[in-house]
Design an enzyme around this catalytic site. Structure first.
Site, PDB file in Angstrom:
ATOM      1  N   GLU A 113      -8.512   9.726   0.547  1.00  0.00           N
ATOM      2  CA  GLU A 113      -7.506   8.796   0.027  1.00  0.00           C
ATOM      3  C   GLU A 113      -7.941   7.336   0.158  1.00  0.00           C
ATOM      4  O   GLU A 113      -8.380   6.885   1.209  1.00  0.00           O
ATOM      5  CB  GLU A 113      -6.188   8.994   0.799  1.00  0.00           C
ATOM      6  N   SER A 130      -2.542   4.836  -2.661  1.00  0.00           N
ATOM      7  CA  SER A 130      -1.357   5.658  -2.817  1.00  0.00           C
ATOM      8  C   SER A 130      -0.376   4.841  -3.648  1.00  0.00           C
ATOM      9  O   SER A 130      -0.029   3.732  -3.275  1.00  0.00           O
ATOM     10  CB  SER A 130      -0.775   5.963  -1.438  1.00  0.00           C
ATOM     11  N   ARG A 173     -11.638   1.051   3.248  1.00  0.00           N
ATOM     12  CA  ARG A 173     -12.128   2.335   2.724  1.00  0.00           C
ATOM     13  C   ARG A 173     -12.998   2.143   1.491  1.00  0.00           C
ATOM     14  O   ARG A 173     -13.919   2.939   1.241  1.00  0.00           O
ATOM     15  CB  ARG A 173     -10.952   3.268   2.435  1.00  0.00           C
ATOM     16  N   ARG A 195      -1.384  -0.713  11.824  1.00  0.00           N
ATOM     17  CA  ARG A 195      -0.715   0.564  12.056  1.00  0.00           C
ATOM     18  C   ARG A 195      -1.122   1.123  13.407  1.00  0.00           C
ATOM     19  O   ARG A 195      -2.306   1.168  13.741  1.00  0.00           O
ATOM     20  CB  ARG A 195      -1.079   1.567  10.948  1.00  0.00           C
ATOM     21  N   ARG A 197      -9.907   5.244   9.665  1.00  0.00           N
ATOM     22  CA  ARG A 197      -8.548   5.101  10.210  1.00  0.00           C
ATOM     23  C   ARG A 197      -8.556   4.048  11.307  1.00  0.00           C
ATOM     24  O   ARG A 197      -8.935   4.324  12.430  1.00  0.00           O
ATOM     25  CB  ARG A 197      -8.069   6.461  10.740  1.00  0.00           C
TER      26      ARG A 197
END
Length: 431
Positions: free
Chosen positions: A350, A353, A396, A263, A278
């Site tokens: 988070e 999801s 994560r 990403r 991130r």
RNA sequence: GGAGAAGUGGCCGAGUGGUCGAAGGCACUCCCCUGCUAAGGGAGCAUCCGGUGAUAAACUGGAUCAAGGGUUCGAAUCCCUUCUUCUCCGCCA
């Protein structure tokens, strides 16, 4: 993609429901385009029908050796208008298609209405955050002595990449292996390995294109064509059924896939710049299901539970959030976020999801199933419902294991469930 | 990368300019017959997008024979480009 029929027949209601997502639909423009489309398409088809009839006559006349000049003159008279219509219609249809392709999914009725993350609703909290009797470190400081190296990654590539060595690399691998094993052996998923580069059609199918191209990494080929690095395994895995008509007896399809995800994180400068939270590249184990429409709600709950099972087995405290209408992703009808406890940030972050897309992606992909009488749904092909979720984001999870399992001496206790994947060791220590 | 061949409906497979959305077979659905492990007869059976209609049934139009362009009154069929698959050679993990 929404059903164009729904837009034609219930435009006001659609606009109302989209408003709960903070999206304004230009109904005036849509109605104008639709009126033009209707008259133009009807006229075009009328002219085509005339031409087809006349051409058939010409064939019959010529077959009999008779004179076809009259019919040919009639066709010639249609030609100019037909050609003009056949040029204009596709342009108009493409224009409408473009608008429809950028309209997000409608929120499910059970989704709380709200404009941003403050309106999200916590539905569950699992586990108790550990109380530390020493100053907690974040994963960057813990990892520094254990093989987590950001400086070298910056040299090799740049910021937002990580290099893992020794026990840290093994822990990363162990987490992915563990997740794959749980999902395949306990939750009934079929493991798949997919391409990490995909074409534009695949990106359109799951909704990344045309709206979110700036979030993707692109690979330009010598001939000028381009491919995209996948931002999630959702893309290649969901596109397995693009353009297919699946046998109803084969449903539900359940796939689990471990891939790196890429990403560009455009627009997130300054956010989570420290550590592994991130990154431009991270690994994820993704769960994907294709199900019959009436099953998607319960399948979505089950899939979320499968992701939760990983957190529970790793003894990581988490909470489960249902996203409000304004905070959901473009393609989702309903989304649960799982947030893991990070002691150094003293908050939940988070880690997964899980979304139900209903027929939104399937319509973009023309992914359908054919009912048979054995399952009580004979007849026409029908759009599938697609569901997916992270089970879990590996990077994560690594962060969570380090921070929650840290000890005063700088070592990290390995969760029991993970030890078989770590050669039986109980602690990661400075090598 | 080089040289050849090929891409037709859920599957196999006919079809080289006209009434072909497409023979035949398999699979599937319904009906009939028969009766015992298998068979016979009949009918139906692609998708997408429109129109009328109640976002029904039904009727009706258009498009689709890998994809995109072209020729033609008319293209599965002829021409061009691209993609994919197969065979042989080369290269490579």
């Amino acid at each position: 993609m929404l059903d164009i029929q729904l837009l034609r027949n219930n435009l006001a209601q659609v606009a109302e429901r989209l408003a709960t997502r903070g999206v304004t639909l230009d109904t005036v423009n849509f109605e104008a385009l639709e009126a033009e489309r209707k008259s133009l398409q009807t006229r075009t088809q009328e002219l085509q029908a005339k031409r087809n009839t006349l051409s058939k006559q010409i064939g019959i006349l010529k077959g009999k050796g008779e004179d076809a000049a009259g019919a040919m003159a009639e066709v010639a008279a249609l030609k100019a208008e037909l050609e003009a219509a056949e040029v204009r219609l596709p342009v108009l249809l493409a224009e409408m298609e473009e608008i429809v392709a950028t309209i997000p999914n409608l929120p499910h009725e059970s989704v709380p209405v709200g404009c941003d993350e403050t309106a999200n609703v916590e539905v569950l909290r699992w586990g108790t955050p550990r109380v530390f009797d020493f100053p907690v470190m974040d994963h960057v400081d813990i990892g520094a002595g254990l093989g987590l190296d950001f400086e070298t990654a910056v040299k090799i590539t740049g910021s937002r990449f990580a290099l893992l060595k020794g026990g840290m690399a093994r822990l990363h691998r162990a987490l992915a292996q563990f997740m794959l094993d749980v999902h395949t052996t306990e939750h009934g998923y079929t493991e798949v390995y997919t391409p990490y580069l995909v074409n534009a059609d695949s990106m359109f199918g799951t909704g990344q294109l045309p709206k979110f191209e700036e979030d993707l990494f692109q690979v330009i080929r010598a001939d000028g064509s381009k491919l995209y690095l996948i931002p999630t395994a959702e893309v290649p895995v969901t596109n397995i059924v693009r353009g297919e008509i699946v046998d109803a007896a084969a449903l539900p399809l359940k796939f689990v896939c471990h891939t790196p995800c890429f990403r560009s994180e455009a627009g997130s400068y300054g956010k989570d710049t420290r550590g592994m939270i991130r990154q431009h590249q991270f690994d994820k184990v993704e769960l994907v299901q294709m199900v019959m429409p009436e099953k998607s709600g319960e399948s979505h709950e089950a899939l979320t539970g499968h992701a939760e099972a990983i957190l529970q087995k790793l003894e990581l405290p988490y909470r489960k959030i249902v996203l409000c209408s304004g905070d959901m992703g473009f393609s989702a009808a309903k989304t649960y976020d799982l947030e893991v406890w990070l002691p150094a940030q003293n908050t939940y972050r988070e880690i997964s999801s899980c979304s139900n897309f209903e027929a939104f992606q399937a319509r973009r992909m023309q992914a359908r199933f054919r009912g048979d009488s054995a399952v009580g749904k004979p007849g026409k092909p029908e759009l599938l419902h697609t569901i997916n979720g992270s089970g879990l984001a590996v990077g994560r999870t690594l962060v969570a294991v380090l921070e929650n399992g840290q000890n005063a001496d700088g070592s990290v206790t390995v969760p029991t469930a993970l030890r078989p994947y770590m050669g039986g060791i109980e602690k990661l220590t400075y090598a």
